[in-house]
Design an enzyme around this catalytic site. Structure first.
Site, PDB file in Angstrom:
ATOM      1  CB  ILE A  35      31.054  38.313  70.886  1.00 36.11           C
ATOM      2  CG1 ILE A  35      32.397  38.925  71.253  1.00 36.11           C
ATOM      3  CG2 ILE A  35      31.098  37.568  69.564  1.00 36.11           C
ATOM      4  CD1 ILE A  35      33.458  37.894  71.577  1.00 36.11           C
ATOM      5  N   GLY A  73      24.486  31.256  71.812  1.00 33.98           N
ATOM      6  CA  GLY A  73      25.803  31.858  71.576  1.00 33.98           C
ATOM      7  C   GLY A  73      26.899  30.806  71.509  1.00 33.98           C
ATOM      8  CB  VAL A  75      32.577  28.083  68.396  1.00 34.11           C
ATOM      9  CG1 VAL A  75      33.018  27.367  67.133  1.00 34.11           C
ATOM     10  CG2 VAL A  75      33.597  29.126  68.822  1.00 34.11           C
ATOM     11  CB  SER A  76      27.619  28.052  65.263  1.00 33.39           C
ATOM     12  OG  SER A  76      28.112  28.686  64.104  1.00 33.39           O
ATOM     13  CE1 TYR A 140      28.840  23.937  67.422  1.00 33.11           C
ATOM     14  CE2 TYR A 140      28.398  22.044  66.007  1.00 33.11           C
ATOM     15  CZ  TYR A 140      27.965  23.188  66.640  1.00 33.11           C
ATOM     16  OH  TYR A 140      26.677  23.600  66.500  1.00 33.11           O
ATOM     17  CB  SER A 169      20.580  20.986  58.640  1.00 32.10           C
ATOM     18  OG  SER A 169      21.427  19.856  58.778  1.00 32.10           O
TER      19      SER A 169
HETATM   20  C1  15L Z   1      25.533  22.517  63.179  1.00 35.27           C
HETATM   21  O1  15L Z   1      25.622  22.250  64.372  1.00 35.27           O
HETATM   22  C2  15L Z   1      26.037  23.803  62.631  1.00 35.27           C
HETATM   23  O2  15L Z   1      25.870  24.872  63.525  1.00 35.27           O
HETATM   24  C3  15L Z   1      25.417  24.146  61.284  1.00 35.27           C
HETATM   25  O3  15L Z   1      26.204  25.153  60.676  1.00 35.27           O
HETATM   26  C4  15L Z   1      25.287  22.915  60.381  1.00 35.27           C
HETATM   27  O4  15L Z   1      26.583  22.443  60.030  1.00 35.27           O
HETATM   28  C5  15L Z   1      24.508  21.835  61.088  1.00 35.27           C
HETATM   29  O5  15L Z   1      25.081  21.531  62.335  1.00 35.27           O
HETATM   30  C6  15L Z   1      24.383  20.543  60.277  1.00 35.27           C
HETATM   31  O6  15L Z   1      24.779  19.475  60.772  1.00 35.27           O
HETATM   32  O7  15L Z   1      23.864  20.582  59.164  1.00 35.27           O
END
Ligand code: 15L
Length: 268
Positions: A35, A73, A75-76, A140, A169
């Site tokens: 996006i 892709g 929201v992460s 999430y 991570s």
């Molecule tokens: C995730 O799913 C996130 O995208 C990333 O930013 C970290 O927070 C990671 O997990 C984590 O658990 O360290």
């Protein structure tokens, strides 16, 4: 390189960029989408289309002729439900419908946050295997559970193959004590995605996407099916970050770290 082009969603994100660079350099034909604009020089053989995962038609068009979709892709991080809904839930449906049309395999960037409310193993306590109960630690994480189960359903119902990477991570290096268990190096991620795309058969697979960390929380998974083994280890950084703790008992108790503690209001 794979015979057919590979679609990469989330190409402008941190992991997307690393995959685009490395797989592009390895001679893969990549269709990149995100996006937000792609911030780097396009790798040889790659094209980029700016698109929203909410728009199914755009995705179907980009997936035309592709043999695999690397779905990174959406929201992460933890966000309010309404923000997660479009990109992570509706977006997944579009990815899987495109994969079904093309007979393509989906490699899904799932997360440890689909199981983040499991407690961390202490001492010699048993490690959890990928068939453990889902214990999402927020909206999430819940969207990642939905994604893994969507893969389960599309495999059972339509024979769409999918490899679900429960990423720990993935950063240049671990930055605290928890990451000595959860860290995934970029190099191991790239090799994992390459194996997931090129393995002759995957079925519905779930993999703990972490490097070969001696302090891991995680046990058995389906990595043998795709012939992947991590080569890096967080232990190299133990002296640097082993003492870095949050001071919050909720954060330190659960595998998801800071995520379970976000708006945590349980009292008993
Ligand atoms: C995730 O799913 C996130 O995208 C990333 O930013 C970290 O927070 C990671 O997990 C984590 O658990 O360290």
């Amino acid at each position: 390189p794979p015979a057919k082009p590979v679609l990469l969603t989330g190409a402008s994100g941190n992991l997307g960029r690393a995959l685009a660079r490395e797989l592009g350099a390895a001679g893969w034909t990549l269709r990149l989408t995100d996006i937000t604009p792609f911030p780097d020089a396009l790798p040889p053989g790659a094209s980029f289309v700016k698109a929203d995962l909410n728009e199914g038609l755009a995705l179907v068009r980009q997936a035309e002729g592709c043999g695999a979709i690397l779905h990174f892709g959406g929201v992460s991080v933890e966000r309010p439900f309404e923000e997660v809904l479009g990109p992570n839930l509706r977006g997944l449906y579009h990815v899987y419908e495109a994969a079904r049309r093309e007979g393509a395999r989906v490699i899904f960037a799932s997360s440890n946050h689909s199981i983040g409310f499991h407690e961390r193993p202490r001492g010699n306590e048993a490690k959890i295997d990928v068939d453990c109960a889902f214990r999402p630690d927020g909206y999430y994480g819940l969207s990642k559970v939905y994604g893994e189960l969507m893969g389960r359903m599309y495999w059972d119902k339509h024979g769409v193959e999918n490899v679900n990477l429960r990423i720990g991570s993935c950063f240049p290096k671990p930055i605290d004590a928890r990451m000595l268990a959860t860290w995934l190096s970029y190099a191991d991620l790239v090799r994992l995605c390459a194996a997931a795309v090129t393995a002759p058969r995957s079925g519905h697979a779930v993999i703990w996407a972490a490097s070969a960390n001696p302090r891991t929380f995680w046990g058995k998974d389906h990595r043998e099916r795709i012939g992947w083994k991590p080569l890096d280890s967080s232990e190299t950084f133990a002296g640097e970050v082993g003492g870095i703790l949050s001071g919050d008992p909720v954060v330190e108790r659960y595998q998801g770290g800071s995520y379970p503690a976000i708006e945590y209001s349980r009292t008993a």
